[in-house]
Design a protein around this motif. Structure first.
Motif: not given
Length: 367
Positions: A301-330
């Protein structure tokens, strides 16, 4: 069938997860010795049909009765359908479906019989991961943090970071990779941040017959109702010091707060509530993490991700940025935890669930 798992070396484990969003079951193979991750394997997904979702929703919040039994049968069939084509593996990690969670009073309930599944698939199954933790005073959730610790080693993290899972409920794991074991004091802090996708999904299902806000399209066209957001953040849960966990419906009054808003404004406000809950949760971290890696459906959800980026004081990215599968992590997490259970290693500790001592949950059932 031998009634033991080798004490050393890598195990090929198949993990399955049916989350609180009720969309379906994820499955993933992981090769691990229960400490280090050796390799990620095949993954698959089996959605719940509309009728199956009706059955599951009817059982939410219930502890027994016909609705719970019907939900159990749905969960078992879905897992058998999904896991059978994987073929032979050493071990299966079967979380089941959480219907009710009240660790301080009634306990926690995940439906799905691991004994039945082990017989159906002719494979040892580890299941009932949460009960032992709750019996020792823990919250029984979240359980993925020990896997998150292993992931931090796998991606060679050098500074503290956070994994944020946005499923039906949000939860965060603060990881300090400077420690050698996840159960060491200070290595992990984990807790539920608040509602994530569940309230928004429920609202859209009731109003528009939609299962979720695809690409944040509905929320993007709306305006956040600040009064409702402030009322949400006044909930005592956010000030409570971890450990803490939530049931899927603990914040059901969120729907009432947006009941008079139009669809777009209601969606925008519920999305903002999710992000605000995460921001409040970050205050409990011992140090600001160097980055937040997001997993679960919310990261789409790009709207949610943008809200997180604005409200958190550190970089926010999907886990795919480090080569992981965010759909299958659990699903991968429960493959990992299954191996730890089979080898007598802990799966939770004071920093993750508040349990009095590091404990290995789970029961192993043999065909």
């Amino acid at each position: 069938m031998k009634r033991a798992i080798a004490k050393t070396g890598n195990v090929t484990a198949l993990g399955a997860m049916s989350g609180t969003s009720l969309d379906g079951v994820d499955a993933a193979i992981l090769s691990t010795d229960g400490q280090r991750i050796d390799a990620f394997g095949k993954t698959s997904y089996r959605p719940y049909s509309a009728q199956e979702q009706v059955v599951l929703r009817a059982a939410l919040g219930q502890w027994s009765g016909e609705a719970v039994y019907a939900a159990q049968k749905v969960v078992e069939k879905a897992h058998k359908d999904l896991l059978e084509p994987f073929g032979q593996v050493d071990l299966i990690g079967f979380h089941g479906q959480t219907l009710a969670h009240a660790p301080r009073t009634r306990g926690t309930l995940q439906v799905g019989d691991g004994v039945w599944l082990s017989q159906a698939l002719a494979c040892p199954v580890v299941w009932d991961f949460r009960t032992a933790d709750v019996e020792l005073g823990g919250e029984g959730a979240p359980l993925a943090p020990f896997f998150h610790f292993a992931l931090s080693q796998h991606i060679r993290a050098e500074t503290p970071l956070a994994f944020l899972n946005l499923g039906g409920v949000g939860n965060i794991t603060y990881v300090d990779p400077g420690y050698s074991k996840p159960e060491e004091t200070g290595a992990l802090l984990a807790f539920d941040t608040g509602p994530a996708n569940a309230p928004l999904n429920d609202l859209l299902q009731a109003r528009l017959g939609l299962s979720y806000d695809k690409d944040g399209k509905i929320a993007r066209s709306g305006t956040v109702e600040q009064g409702a957001l402030e009322l949400f953040l006044s909930e005592p849960y956010f000030a409570k010091v971890p450990p803490k966990s939530l049931d899927r419906n603990d914040f059901s009054e969120m729907i009432a707060l947006v009941s008079e808003l139009d669809d777009a404004d209601a969606a925008a406000t519920l999305t903002a509530m999710c992000a605000a809950g995460v921001a409040e949760g970050m205050r409990h971290c011992p140090h600001p993490p160097s980055r937040v890696l997001v997993t679960g459906g919310g990261r789409h959800n790009p709207v949610l991700m943008k809200m997180l980026a604005v409200s958190l004081e550190c970089p926010v990215a999907p886990v795919e940025e480090v080569g992981l599968d965010g759909d299958m992590l659990e699903a991968q997490a429960f493959a990992y935890l299954a191996v730890r259970v089979a080898r007598g290693l802990p799966t939770s500790c004071r920093g993750t669930t508040g349990v009095r001592m590091a404990v290995g949950g789970g029961t192993v059932s043999w065909p």
